[in-house]
Write a protein that holds these residues in place. Structure first.
Motif: not given
Length: 350
Positions: A272-278
């Motif tokens: 989820r943090e990867r998605s938020i970062a994108a």
């Protein structure tokens, strides 16, 4: 509440002229004014804002402001009611003319129209939307495809569609549903799975499109406003086919509910943090990111704080640099969807 007035005073009590405002205000403050003071502003008498003093006809006393407000509100209510009646009459007339138009077509076109209905129909109000959905459910014989945006589904939302899903399952209709990854964590969803058995299959993505419900590749429903108090019922073959194609392409990219989310490959960074970062790298605000991923703004900001801590960033600007250095400034790496396995994990709810 429009008075006769004169050519110089063509207004109602809701918008007094400057001179009328001064005379009426003075009358309210003093309790009455001489009749001669009101001669330049006959609108005050026409609008019944001033009336003769029964004890001395040379003086005028004001109507209480509270009474004026009541009269104004009553007038507004009457106007709104009249407008609603005119809208209702217009809708009835429209439906009547539409019926005449259908009757004037060839027998083949008439039969097709009776079966398919209008190509695009606006459904105004939750009751009309529910009625149209129930009608489509009763006519459905093969499959239902849905896209369900947002996060964890509330019990009320799940219960709302239970009667439709149960009826569809009883007729052997297959259901496929797309959700955001966040929906995996809802207990209500898993409870629903036990009720629905293997009639439905679900997959999840980081983010999905706006809500879509497609029956038998023949009729689709999409929201018509942000509040979802209005919807569009679509029966145009090209539109329905297009929406079906969009669903199938999202379905191919999505992960079955039983499959785990892919690992980011970066220690301390969740999927989820990867998605938020994108999404941060694309320049989106916190509220937009939260809406697209189906989480609350508070949860989104908590993840951003953890991202900053993990990457050692002291500010949003520095976080952007750190994300780029870690390769987090692009979309998550796609993982091939694992085949759905029968059982609890492959079922879903509405």
């Amino acid at each position: 509440m429009a008075g006769r007035g004169t050519d110089e005073h063509p207004h109602g009590a809701d918008r007094l002229c400057d001179l009328g405002d001064r005379v009426y205000s003075r009358a309210v403050r003093r309790g009455r004014v001489p009749r001669r003071d009101a001669e330049p502003v006959p609108c005050l008498l026409d609008l019944a804002l001033l009336h003769p003093d029964p004890d001395d006809m040379d003086w005028l006393v004001p109507t209480a402001p509270q009474e004026v407000m009541t009269r104004l509100l009553r007038g507004m209510y009457d106007e709104v009611s009249a407008s609603q009646r005119r809208v209702g009459s217009a809708v009835e007339a429209f439906e009547w003319y539409a019926g005449l138009g259908r009757g004037a077509r060839s027998p083949q076109a008439s039969a097709s129209s009776a079966k398919e209905g209008p190509a695009i129909r606006v459904l105004d109000g939750v009751a009309r939307i529910q009625a149209a959905m129930d009608e489509a459910t009763q006519a459905c014989t093969t499959e239902v495809l849905t896209v369900q945006p947002g996060g964890i589904r509330r019990e009320a939302e799940l219960s709302e569609g239970l009667h439709r899903a149960t009826a569809l399952r009883g007729r052997g209709v297959r259901m496929r549903d797309l959700y955001t990854h966040v929906a995996r964590h809802g207990q209500g969803l898993h409870t629903y799975l036990e009720l629905m058995g293997d009639a439905v299959e679900a997959r999840t993505l980081d983010e999905v499109t706006e809500r879509l419900i497609l029956f038998d590749r023949a009729v689709a429903f999409i929201p018509a406003n942000a509040e979802r108090s209005m919807a569009l019922e679509l029966r145009h073959p090209a539109l329905v086919e297009y929406l079906g194609t969009v669903f199938e392409r999202l379905w191919r990219l999505a992960l079955p509910l039983a499959a785990p989310l892919p690992d980011t490959g970066i220690e301390g960074i969740s999927h989820r943090e990867r998605s938020i970062a994108a999404l941060l790298a694309e320049g989106h605000q916190d509220a937009v990111i939260a809406e697209r991923l189906g989480i609350s703004v508070r949860t989104c900001r908590a993840h951003i704080a953890r991202l900053s801590e993990t990457l050692g960033a002291a500010s949003r600007t520095q976080l952007g640099v750190k994300m780029a250095q870690a390769g987090l400034d692009g979309p998550p790496r796609a993982a091939a969807p694992a085949p759905a396995t029968p059982g609890r994990g492959s079922r879903t709810a509405r």
